[in-house]
Design an enzyme around this catalytic site. Structure first.
Site, PDB file in Angstrom:
ATOM      1  N   GLN A 102       0.813  -1.217   0.000  1.00 25.20           N
ATOM      2  CA  GLN A 102       0.000   0.000   0.000  1.00 25.20           C
ATOM      3  C   GLN A 102       0.845   1.264   0.000  1.00 25.20           C
ATOM      4  O   GLN A 102       2.079   1.205   0.149  1.00 25.20           O
ATOM      5  CB  GLN A 102      -0.894   0.003   1.241  1.00 25.20           C
ATOM      6  CG  GLN A 102      -0.104  -0.193   2.535  1.00 25.20           C
ATOM      7  CD  GLN A 102      -1.002  -0.233   3.778  1.00 25.20           C
ATOM      8  OE1 GLN A 102      -0.959   0.670   4.590  1.00 25.20           O
ATOM      9  NE2 GLN A 102      -1.796  -1.278   3.889  1.00 25.20           N
ATOM     10  N   HIS A 179       4.774   0.318   0.585  1.00 20.71           N
ATOM     11  CA  HIS A 179       5.266  -0.440   1.727  1.00 20.71           C
ATOM     12  C   HIS A 179       4.335  -1.573   2.130  1.00 20.71           C
ATOM     13  O   HIS A 179       3.149  -1.565   1.767  1.00 20.71           O
ATOM     14  CB  HIS A 179       5.455   0.495   2.930  1.00 20.71           C
ATOM     15  CG  HIS A 179       4.181   1.136   3.393  1.00 20.71           C
ATOM     16  ND1 HIS A 179       3.666   2.262   2.807  1.00 20.71           N
ATOM     17  CD2 HIS A 179       3.302   0.802   4.378  1.00 20.71           C
ATOM     18  CE1 HIS A 179       2.540   2.608   3.419  1.00 20.71           C
ATOM     19  NE2 HIS A 179       2.297   1.730   4.371  1.00 20.71           N
ATOM     20  N   ARG A 199      -4.393   0.653  -1.671  1.00 19.17           N
ATOM     21  CA  ARG A 199      -3.843  -0.695  -1.770  1.00 19.17           C
ATOM     22  C   ARG A 199      -3.479  -0.993  -3.221  1.00 19.17           C
ATOM     23  O   ARG A 199      -4.298  -0.764  -4.110  1.00 19.17           O
ATOM     24  CB  ARG A 199      -4.948  -1.663  -1.316  1.00 19.17           C
ATOM     25  CG  ARG A 199      -4.495  -2.785  -0.456  1.00 19.17           C
ATOM     26  CD  ARG A 199      -5.685  -3.605   0.030  1.00 19.17           C
ATOM     27  NE  ARG A 199      -6.265  -3.070   1.236  1.00 19.17           N
ATOM     28  CZ  ARG A 199      -7.575  -2.960   1.451  1.00 19.17           C
ATOM     29  NH1 ARG A 199      -8.449  -3.317   0.536  1.00 19.17           N
ATOM     30  NH2 ARG A 199      -8.009  -2.478   2.585  1.00 19.17           N
TER      31      ARG A 199
HETATM   32 ZN    ZN Z   1       0.749   1.928   5.869  1.00 17.16          ZN
END
Ligand code: ZN
Length: 345
Positions: A102, A179, A199
Site C-alpha cells: 500500500q 510499503h 492498496r
Molecule cells: Zn501503511
C-alpha cells in the site's frame, strides 16, 4: 466535561484482520473476545473508524473523542493541527501473514484528493521471526505505465524492495513510499491519525468477508514515488544514554527512555504536545502531580495531557518506555533520575 485534564491509561480498540494472528494476546497481553485472528490493537485512536477508551480512573470507558472534545488544547497542546481530535494514532500490530502492499498520501496530495488525509508512519519492530521482512519502496525506478502493467499482470511482487528486520529496528515510512509489513513481524506503529490507504496488491486473497479486498491503483499512482525508498532501517537501544531519539518526522516525534535499575524519574512536558507513553519492557507507576497515577506493564499505554507540565514515575526494577508526541524540539525535557528503591507511600 467536568473533570479536569489528567493522566489516563488507555484500553485499546481491537481489530480482526485477515492477516492477523494471536500475538496480541500471547505476546502483548490484550484480552481477545474469541478465537478469531486479530491484527491490530489501537492503543491510542480518535478516528471515526475506531476509538480507544479510557482504561483507568473516574472516566473509565469513555471514548478518546470525548476527551479530545472536552479538554481541547489542554489535552492535545497548543501545537496540534486540530483542537478537537487527538493528533496521533498508535497501534500494536501482529502480522501473522503478509499485509497488503500500500501507499499513503502526503499533505500536498491530501489537499488535492477528496477525502484523503496525510499519513506519515513509523514502525518499531517488537517481535520478529528469523526470516522476517518488510517491504519499503521498489528495487528500481519504474514508470507509472510499467507499474500498472505489473499490477495488471500479477507480477508487482517482483518490483518490491524487501528488507530483513530484527527486534529493535525502526523505520519511518514517508508518504508516497510503497510499503508492506510481511508475515512474522509484530510492531508498534506510530502515525498521523488517518486511515487513508491506497492498496496496490493484496496477494490475490479473500478478505474477512470472503471477497477480494478492493485495490486503489489509480489513487496509488497519483501519490506514490515509484523507486527505491530514501529511508533506512535504524536500530534503537544499545547505548548508555537514558534518553534517546527514535524518530523525528514533520508530523511527530518519538523518544525513548530506558533505565535498568530501581529509580524515580521526573521530566517536563512541552505545552505544545500531549505525550503518549508506551511501555516496551518492565513496569512503572506514572504520576501526573495532581493526584492521578497509573500502573503500566509491558505493552500498556498512557496519555499525558499537554497542560500537565510534568510527569513523575516510579520504576521498581527496570523499564523501557516509548514517548510519542507532536514534532516539538524535545518531548522529554529535563529528565531527572533518582536511583534507589522508591519509598513506599
Ligand atoms: Zn501503511
Amino acid at each position: 466535561m467536568k473533570t479536569s485534564p489528567h493522566l489516563f491509561k488507555t484500553r485499546p480498540f481491537l481489530r480482526k484482520k485477515v492477516w492477523g494472528g494471536r500475538r496480541l494476546e500471547k505476546l502483548f497481553g490484550k484480552q481477545l473476545e474469541d478465537d478469531d485472528s486479530y491484527g491490530e490493537a489501537w492503543e491510542v485512536a480518535d478516528l471515526k473508524e475506531g476509538q480507544c477508551t479510557v482504561g483507568s480512573g473516574p472516566l473509565e470507558g469513555l471514548p478518546l473523542r470525548a476527551l479530545s472534545k472536552g479538554w481541547g488544547r489542554s489535552l492535545v497542546g497548543a501545537g496540534a493541527p486540530d483542537d478537537d481530535r487527538f493528533p496521533l494514532l498508535v497501534k500494536l500490530l501482529d502480522a501473522n501473514r503478509d499485509l497488503s502492499v500500500q501507499v499513503h498520501p502526503g499533505q500536498e496530495d491530501a489537499r488535492r484528493m477528496e477525502g484523503a488525509h496525510s499519513k506519515q508512519e513509523s514502525w518499531l519492530i517488537v517481535d520478529a521471526d528469523d526470516t522476517a521482512e518488510i517491504i519499503c519502496g521498489l528495487t528500481d525506478e519504474v514508470g507509472p505505465d510499467e507499474f500498472r502493467a505489473a499490477v495488471d499482470e500479477g507480477r508487482v511482487e517482483t518490483l518490491l524492495n524487501r528488507i530483513k528486520v530484527r527486534v529493535g529496528d525502526v523505520i519511518d515510512i514517508n508518504p508516497g513510499t510503497i510499503h508492506a509489513i510481511c508475515s512474522g513481524v509484530a510492531l508498534l506503529e506510530i502515525q498521523e491519525p488517518s486511515d487513508t490507504t491506497y492498496r496496490v496488491y493484496d496477494y490475490d486473497r479473500p478478505g474477512m468477508d470472503g471477497e477480494p479486498r478492493e485495490l486503489h491503483v489509480d489513487q496509488a499512482l497519483e501519490v506514490a514515488t515509484l523507486g527505491p525508498c530514501e529511508q533506512a532501517v535504524r536500530r534503537v537501544g544499545g547505548s548508555d544514554e537514558m534518553l534517546s531519539v527514535v524518530s523525528e518526522t514533520p508530523a511527530y516525534r518519538i523518544e525513548r527512555i530506558e533505565v535498568d535499575q530501581p529509580c524515580r524519574l521526573s521530566w517536563s512536558v512541552d505545552p505544545d504536545s500531549p505525550q503518549v507513553l508506551h511501555l516496551l519492557d518492565g513496569s512503572m507507576v506514572v504520576e501526573d502531580g495532581i493526584g492521578d497515577q497509573v500502573e503500566l506493564g509491558a505493552y500498556d499505554t498512557a496519555v499525558v495531557p499537554a497542560v500537565l507540565g510534568s510527569v513523575r514515575a516510579e520504576v521498581p526494577e527496570r523499564c523501557t518506555v516509548i514517548v510519542a508526541g507532536l514534532a516539538v524540539e524535545q518531548l522529554v525535557r529535563g529528565l531527572h533520575r533518582q536511583i534507589g528503591q522508591p519509598v513506599a507511600s
